[in-house]
Design a protein around this motif. Sequence first.
Motif, PDB file in Angstrom:
ATOM      1  N   SER A 142      -1.460 -12.461  -4.939  1.00 45.72           N
ATOM      2  CA  SER A 142      -2.615 -12.463  -4.053  1.00 45.72           C
ATOM      3  C   SER A 142      -3.139 -13.880  -3.892  1.00 45.72           C
ATOM      4  O   SER A 142      -2.897 -14.750  -4.733  1.00 45.72           O
ATOM      5  CB  SER A 142      -3.727 -11.553  -4.604  1.00 45.72           C
ATOM      6  N   THR A 143      -3.866 -14.094  -2.813  1.00 49.14           N
ATOM      7  CA  THR A 143      -4.386 -15.426  -2.539  1.00 49.14           C
ATOM      8  C   THR A 143      -5.727 -15.697  -3.216  1.00 49.14           C
ATOM      9  O   THR A 143      -6.200 -16.841  -3.198  1.00 49.14           O
ATOM     10  CB  THR A 143      -4.526 -15.640  -1.012  1.00 49.14           C
ATOM     11  N   LEU A 144      -6.350 -14.691  -3.799  1.00 50.53           N
ATOM     12  CA  LEU A 144      -7.554 -14.828  -4.613  1.00 50.53           C
ATOM     13  C   LEU A 144      -7.487 -13.776  -5.719  1.00 50.53           C
ATOM     14  O   LEU A 144      -6.720 -12.810  -5.613  1.00 50.53           O
ATOM     15  CB  LEU A 144      -8.821 -14.623  -3.772  1.00 50.53           C
ATOM     16  N   PRO A 145      -8.276 -13.928  -6.794  1.00 48.66           N
ATOM     17  CA  PRO A 145      -8.258 -12.911  -7.850  1.00 48.66           C
ATOM     18  C   PRO A 145      -8.583 -11.518  -7.325  1.00 48.66           C
ATOM     19  O   PRO A 145      -9.431 -11.356  -6.439  1.00 48.66           O
ATOM     20  CB  PRO A 145      -9.341 -13.406  -8.824  1.00 48.66           C
ATOM     21  N   ILE A 146      -7.905 -10.526  -7.878  1.00 49.81           N
ATOM     22  CA  ILE A 146      -8.097  -9.142  -7.453  1.00 49.81           C
ATOM     23  C   ILE A 146      -8.300  -8.258  -8.680  1.00 49.81           C
ATOM     24  O   ILE A 146      -8.156  -8.696  -9.823  1.00 49.81           O
ATOM     25  CB  ILE A 146      -6.897  -8.609  -6.643  1.00 49.81           C
ATOM     26  N   LEU A 147      -8.632  -7.011  -8.410  1.00 47.41           N
ATOM     27  CA  LEU A 147      -8.658  -5.961  -9.427  1.00 47.41           C
ATOM     28  C   LEU A 147      -7.474  -5.038  -9.185  1.00 47.41           C
ATOM     29  O   LEU A 147      -7.252  -4.594  -8.055  1.00 47.41           O
ATOM     30  CB  LEU A 147      -9.962  -5.168  -9.333  1.00 47.41           C
ATOM     31  N   VAL A 148      -6.707  -4.774 -10.246  1.00 43.71           N
ATOM     32  CA  VAL A 148      -5.613  -3.813 -10.175  1.00 43.71           C
ATOM     33  C   VAL A 148      -5.959  -2.645 -11.083  1.00 43.71           C
ATOM     34  O   VAL A 148      -6.185  -2.833 -12.277  1.00 43.71           O
ATOM     35  CB  VAL A 148      -4.271  -4.439 -10.619  1.00 43.71           C
ATOM     36  N   ALA A 149      -6.051  -1.449 -10.518  1.00 46.13           N
ATOM     37  CA  ALA A 149      -6.269  -0.246 -11.313  1.00 46.13           C
ATOM     38  C   ALA A 149      -4.964   0.538 -11.370  1.00 46.13           C
ATOM     39  O   ALA A 149      -4.264   0.659 -10.365  1.00 46.13           O
ATOM     40  CB  ALA A 149      -7.377   0.614 -10.715  1.00 46.13           C
ATOM     41  N   VAL A 150      -4.638   1.049 -12.552  1.00 47.27           N
ATOM     42  CA  VAL A 150      -3.410   1.821 -12.752  1.00 47.27           C
ATOM     43  C   VAL A 150      -3.796   3.262 -13.060  1.00 47.27           C
ATOM     44  O   VAL A 150      -4.539   3.519 -14.008  1.00 47.27           O
ATOM     45  CB  VAL A 150      -2.569   1.245 -13.907  1.00 47.27           C
ATOM     46  N   GLU A 151      -3.318   4.185 -12.244  1.00 50.93           N
ATOM     47  CA  GLU A 151      -3.581   5.613 -12.452  1.00 50.93           C
ATOM     48  C   GLU A 151      -2.295   6.319 -12.885  1.00 50.93           C
ATOM     49  O   GLU A 151      -1.200   5.951 -12.454  1.00 50.93           O
ATOM     50  CB  GLU A 151      -4.095   6.270 -11.173  1.00 50.93           C
ATOM     51  N   HIS A 152      -2.459   7.341 -13.725  1.00 47.70           N
ATOM     52  CA  HIS A 152      -1.335   8.189 -14.109  1.00 47.70           C
ATOM     53  C   HIS A 152      -1.693   9.643 -13.833  1.00 47.70           C
ATOM     54  O   HIS A 152      -2.809  10.090 -14.135  1.00 47.70           O
ATOM     55  CB  HIS A 152      -0.987   8.004 -15.593  1.00 47.70           C
ATOM     56  N   TYR A 153      -0.740  10.363 -13.249  1.00 46.71           N
ATOM     57  CA  TYR A 153      -0.918  11.761 -12.898  1.00 46.71           C
ATOM     58  C   TYR A 153       0.088  12.618 -13.652  1.00 46.71           C
ATOM     59  O   TYR A 153       1.175  12.156 -14.013  1.00 46.71           O
ATOM     60  CB  TYR A 153      -0.718  11.979 -11.397  1.00 46.71           C
ATOM     61  N   ASP A 154      -0.269  13.853 -13.882  1.00 46.56           N
ATOM     62  CA  ASP A 154       0.641  14.857 -14.435  1.00 46.56           C
ATOM     63  C   ASP A 154       0.567  16.073 -13.525  1.00 46.56           C
ATOM     64  O   ASP A 154      -0.473  16.727 -13.445  1.00 46.56           O
ATOM     65  CB  ASP A 154       0.240  15.224 -15.862  1.00 46.56           C
ATOM     66  N   ASP A 155       1.660  16.315 -12.801  1.00 46.74           N
ATOM     67  CA  ASP A 155       1.719  17.436 -11.863  1.00 46.74           C
ATOM     68  C   ASP A 155       0.562  17.380 -10.863  1.00 46.74           C
ATOM     69  O   ASP A 155      -0.079  18.379 -10.553  1.00 46.74           O
ATOM     70  CB  ASP A 155       1.700  18.769 -12.623  1.00 46.74           C
ATOM     71  N   GLY A 156       0.286  16.177 -10.382  1.00 50.56           N
ATOM     72  CA  GLY A 156      -0.741  16.003  -9.371  1.00 50.56           C
ATOM     73  C   GLY A 156      -2.153  15.863  -9.887  1.00 50.56           C
ATOM     74  O   GLY A 156      -3.077  15.610  -9.111  1.00 50.56           O
ATOM     75  N   MET A 157      -2.358  15.996 -11.200  1.00 51.52           N
ATOM     76  CA  MET A 157      -3.694  15.891 -11.784  1.00 51.52           C
ATOM     77  C   MET A 157      -3.852  14.554 -12.496  1.00 51.52           C
ATOM     78  O   MET A 157      -3.029  14.169 -13.328  1.00 51.52           O
ATOM     79  CB  MET A 157      -3.940  17.033 -12.774  1.00 51.52           C
ATOM     80  N   LEU A 158      -4.900  13.826 -12.152  1.00 54.78           N
ATOM     81  CA  LEU A 158      -5.176  12.533 -12.747  1.00 54.78           C
ATOM     82  C   LEU A 158      -5.563  12.694 -14.215  1.00 54.78           C
ATOM     83  O   LEU A 158      -6.373  13.556 -14.559  1.00 54.78           O
ATOM     84  CB  LEU A 158      -6.311  11.857 -11.973  1.00 54.78           C
ATOM     85  N   TRP A 159      -4.985  11.863 -15.102  1.00 57.06           N
ATOM     86  CA  TRP A 159      -5.355  11.962 -16.519  1.00 57.06           C
ATOM     87  C   TRP A 159      -5.641  10.616 -17.177  1.00 57.06           C
ATOM     88  O   TRP A 159      -6.166  10.569 -18.292  1.00 57.06           O
ATOM     89  CB  TRP A 159      -4.270  12.691 -17.315  1.00 57.06           C
ATOM     90  N   ASN A 160      -5.361   9.494 -16.500  1.00 61.24           N
ATOM     91  CA  ASN A 160      -5.617   8.205 -17.129  1.00 61.24           C
ATOM     92  C   ASN A 160      -5.788   7.127 -16.067  1.00 61.24           C
ATOM     93  O   ASN A 160      -5.084   7.115 -15.061  1.00 61.24           O
ATOM     94  CB  ASN A 160      -4.465   7.837 -18.069  1.00 61.24           C
ATOM     95  N   ILE A 161      -6.754   6.203 -16.306  1.00 61.88           N
ATOM     96  CA  ILE A 161      -6.998   5.066 -15.417  1.00 61.88           C
ATOM     97  C   ILE A 161      -7.230   3.826 -16.272  1.00 61.88           C
ATOM     98  O   ILE A 161      -7.930   3.882 -17.283  1.00 61.88           O
ATOM     99  CB  ILE A 161      -8.226   5.296 -14.514  1.00 61.88           C
ATOM    100  N   ASN A 162      -6.638   2.709 -15.868  1.00 60.16           N
ATOM    101  CA  ASN A 162      -6.859   1.432 -16.545  1.00 60.16           C
ATOM    102  C   ASN A 162      -7.201   0.355 -15.523  1.00 60.16           C
ATOM    103  O   ASN A 162      -6.685   0.356 -14.403  1.00 60.16           O
ATOM    104  CB  ASN A 162      -5.620   1.001 -17.334  1.00 60.16           C
ATOM    105  N   ASN A 163      -8.070  -0.569 -15.932  1.00 58.07           N
ATOM    106  CA  ASN A 163      -8.451  -1.699 -15.092  1.00 58.07           C
ATOM    107  C   ASN A 163      -7.755  -2.970 -15.572  1.00 58.07           C
ATOM    108  O   ASN A 163      -7.757  -3.269 -16.774  1.00 58.07           O
ATOM    109  CB  ASN A 163      -9.964  -1.931 -15.165  1.00 58.07           C
ATOM    110  N   ILE A 164      -7.167  -3.721 -14.643  1.00 57.30           N
ATOM    111  CA  ILE A 164      -6.529  -4.999 -14.963  1.00 57.30           C
ATOM    112  C   ILE A 164      -7.157  -6.081 -14.095  1.00 57.30           C
ATOM    113  O   ILE A 164      -7.149  -5.997 -12.871  1.00 57.30           O
ATOM    114  CB  ILE A 164      -5.010  -4.953 -14.704  1.00 57.30           C
ATOM    115  N   VAL A 165      -7.728  -7.109 -14.742  1.00 62.61           N
ATOM    116  CA  VAL A 165      -8.281  -8.246 -14.000  1.00 62.61           C
ATOM    117  C   VAL A 165      -7.606  -9.554 -14.408  1.00 62.61           C
ATOM    118  O   VAL A 165      -7.875 -10.605 -13.810  1.00 62.61           O
ATOM    119  CB  VAL A 165      -9.808  -8.374 -14.200  1.00 62.61           C
TER     120      VAL A 165
END
Length: 233
Positions: A202-225
């Motif tokens: 990216s051309t400037l700092p961003i936020l990257v969020a990582v989501e994990h799903y199990d059979d279409g249901m969200l179960w985990n989120i992480n923030n990366i800066v």
Amino acid sequence: MRRVVIFSLVLLATIYFAANYAVYYDCTPDYRTSLLISNLSDEKAYFRVTVFDSSGQRLWRETYNKPPYSSVFIDLSQVIKRSESSWGLVLVQCDELLHITVLYWEEEGTLLNSNHVIEPLNFSQDAKYYWYAVGYVNSENSQPALILANPNDKSIDVAVWIYDEAGQLVKDLEGELDPFSAVYVNLVKYVQQGSGVVDIRSTLPILVAVEHYDDGMLWNINNIVDWYTTTSW
């Protein structure tokens, strides 16, 4: 009256020179997000919290003045109107040290996971590009997705390269992100099964969020800066 004027000037100066903490939130109809923002300094912390929807439109803003080591709890589902576009960026601006605990909930109240944001966005004077990386494992019980959010007041260019475990390029994506907007990248669309790494520029700092799903249901989120490197070319 004089005290009010002085307070206003101090508050404006604090916000103007503030560091930016970026957090991903999800307040779509099936999920809720809450924040616990703590002042870790020995001074009062003046900070501003702004919530944007996925298109970058501001949904809510509030300013706080917290004594040393005190905290404020914010249930975002109580302060914004929830809709399919109520996900993306929360920007917390402050010139003191903060600790932000992010709590992700299912609608009925089950806690999915908590995440901790302890560092503001890091800018480099010599950087033309900022580089981020996310490892992924796409398995029967864990389907990954990414959210890229632009916490800057100007548009940025973003490029994404998805590699498999052997280092083969699976897919490359690029585009422009408007100020304070976010984009969703479903890795399952490009990698049906297996593991690898996603390289992001990216051309400037961003936020990257990582989501994990199990059979279409969200179960985990992480923030990366944290970026892993910058380049001047």
